[in-house]
Design an enzyme around this catalytic site. Sequence first.
Site, short mmCIF file in Angstrom:
data_model
loop_
_atom_site.label_atom_id
_atom_site.label_comp_id
_atom_site.label_asym_id
_atom_site.label_seq_id
_atom_site.Cartn_x
_atom_site.Cartn_y
_atom_site.Cartn_z
N GLU A 93 0.84 -1.19 0.00
CA GLU A 93 0.00 0.00 0.00
C GLU A 93 0.88 1.24 0.00
O GLU A 93 1.93 1.27 0.63
CB GLU A 93 -0.91 0.00 1.23
CG GLU A 93 -1.91 -1.14 1.18
CD GLU A 93 -2.83 -1.20 2.37
OE1 GLU A 93 -3.96 -1.68 2.20
OE2 GLU A 93 -2.45 -0.76 3.47
N LEU A 218 11.33 6.55 18.00
CA LEU A 218 11.89 6.35 19.34
C LEU A 218 10.86 5.72 20.28
O LEU A 218 11.11 4.67 20.86
CB LEU A 218 12.39 7.70 19.88
CG LEU A 218 13.23 7.62 21.15
CD1 LEU A 218 14.52 6.84 20.91
CD2 LEU A 218 13.56 9.02 21.67
N ASN A 293 -2.97 5.00 16.54
CA ASN A 293 -4.12 4.64 15.73
C ASN A 293 -4.51 3.23 16.16
O ASN A 293 -3.82 2.27 15.86
CB ASN A 293 -3.77 4.67 14.25
CG ASN A 293 -3.56 6.10 13.79
OD1 ASN A 293 -4.40 6.97 14.00
ND2 ASN A 293 -2.41 6.36 13.19
N CYS A 336 -1.02 5.86 10.04
CA CYS A 336 0.25 5.25 10.47
C CYS A 336 0.01 3.91 11.13
O CYS A 336 -0.82 3.79 12.02
CB CYS A 336 0.96 6.13 11.48
SG CYS A 336 1.38 7.72 10.84
N1 SAH Z 1 9.72 1.17 9.84
C1 SAH Z 1 9.82 2.58 9.85
C2 SAH Z 1 8.81 3.31 8.97
C3 SAH Z 1 7.36 2.87 8.97
S1 SAH Z 1 6.24 3.32 10.22
C4 SAH Z 1 9.75 3.10 11.26
O1 SAH Z 1 9.44 2.33 12.16
O2 SAH Z 1 10.04 4.26 11.47
C5 SAH Z 1 6.00 5.03 10.27
C6 SAH Z 1 5.63 5.51 11.68
O3 SAH Z 1 4.30 5.07 12.07
C7 SAH Z 1 6.59 4.95 12.72
O4 SAH Z 1 6.99 5.95 13.60
C8 SAH Z 1 5.71 3.93 13.42
O5 SAH Z 1 6.18 3.64 14.70
C9 SAH Z 1 4.35 4.60 13.40
N2 SAH Z 1 3.25 3.67 13.73
C10 SAH Z 1 3.22 2.33 13.58
N3 SAH Z 1 2.06 1.82 14.03
C11 SAH Z 1 1.33 2.85 14.49
C12 SAH Z 1 0.03 2.97 15.06
N4 SAH Z 1 -0.76 1.91 15.25
N5 SAH Z 1 -0.39 4.21 15.40
C13 SAH Z 1 0.38 5.29 15.18
N6 SAH Z 1 1.60 5.24 14.63
C14 SAH Z 1 2.09 4.04 14.30
#
Ligand code: SAH
Length: 358
Positions: A93, A218, A293, A336
């Site tokens: 996606e 982080l 989310n 996200c």
């Molecule tokens: N693998 C990379 C990029 C993809 S995720 C990374 O971890 O940075 C992009 C962002 O969305 C990351 O900061 C991740 O932690 C966040 N993310 C993942 N699941 C989420 C959720 N359920 N709610 C909000 N943010 C989330």
Amino acid sequence: MVTRPDIAELERPALEAALAERGRARFHAGQIFRWIYRRGITDPEAMTDLSRELRETLAVDFRWTTPTLVHRERSVDGTEKFLLRFDDGRTVESVFIPDTPSMTFCISTQVGCAMACAFCLTGKMGLVRNLTAGEIVGQVRVLAGALHMRDTAFNIVLMGMGEPLHNYDETMKALRILADEQGFDLPPRRVTLSTVGLLPALERLAAEPVMPNLAISLHAPTDVQRGALVPINKKYGVAEIIAACKRFPLKKRSRITFEYVLLAGVNDSPEDAHRLAKLLGGMKAKVNLIPLNAAAGIPFERPSDAAIDRFAKIVADHGIVVSVRKSRGRDIRAACGQLIVEGQKKSAGQQLATLAFR
Ligand code: SAH
């Protein structure tokens, strides 16, 4: 059998070399790049400024792969989610997020992800495979075409499915193709790479000539908390990541973004906010808070708005730039951590039958 190079996978110097091997002038590579990336044309017959013989060579000696747009869904807030299929039937996606304030494409770097962060749906899939550079750039080509944005400036965030630094070489190659001045001509400052912080790859990134903006996922200020959320933290801990970020070469005025998914009762206390601010004190940093989310199968809850505001205010009071990421496209599961494609472990044929676009 002689393999036919896939032009989508070639950086311009490699295309020049491939043309030269076939007795053609190198400069045609620039023309071909302009056709593909600026005009969205991949049929050599339509490349009218090339000679008949060269068009023939391109058609016979090369391949051109473009992801297939399988499905497109639009959120009430204007966010659009695209399901794209590659040659082997695998799908990812990609998301278009308008007006943030720029136009942004959220692009995937892997099918699934190996990082298994506790709050991320993509992490539940596991890693199916890496994407190639051509498949990463292919998402941009398809979105720019479908959205009629070939002449519009856009930003790219590598925040779709996958961990970009876990697919280092193809991701960097994709950024070089995107930056090519005969192609999309996308300046690296328009690209943000988001990572959990794979240290060896982060050190390599620090030496790259084509350097994107950096965002570090982080999510917690201590190893105990972070280790429970981001499994790779057991290998590369908070202190090491922060030290690597302090060494990271930054351009004037640029900062490293620290992403922090807020989870009620887990990492959203005032103490956590103070610890986070102290950890980042003195750095060229900004904090991007991402209220969770929520989704079925994710064992956490989004904090209350009051808790989010309280956390943001404490960080800001320490003099650190902080923003709260507005959730976009939640109604179409494009937000996200919500990108997931079902059935990916099955064979391509089966997958087509069971593919659930959620
Ligand atoms: N693998 C990379 C990029 C993809 S995720 C990374 O971890 O940075 C992009 C962002 O969305 C990351 O900061 C991740 O932690 C966040 N993310 C993942 N699941 C989420 C959720 N359920 N709610 C909000 N943010 C989330």
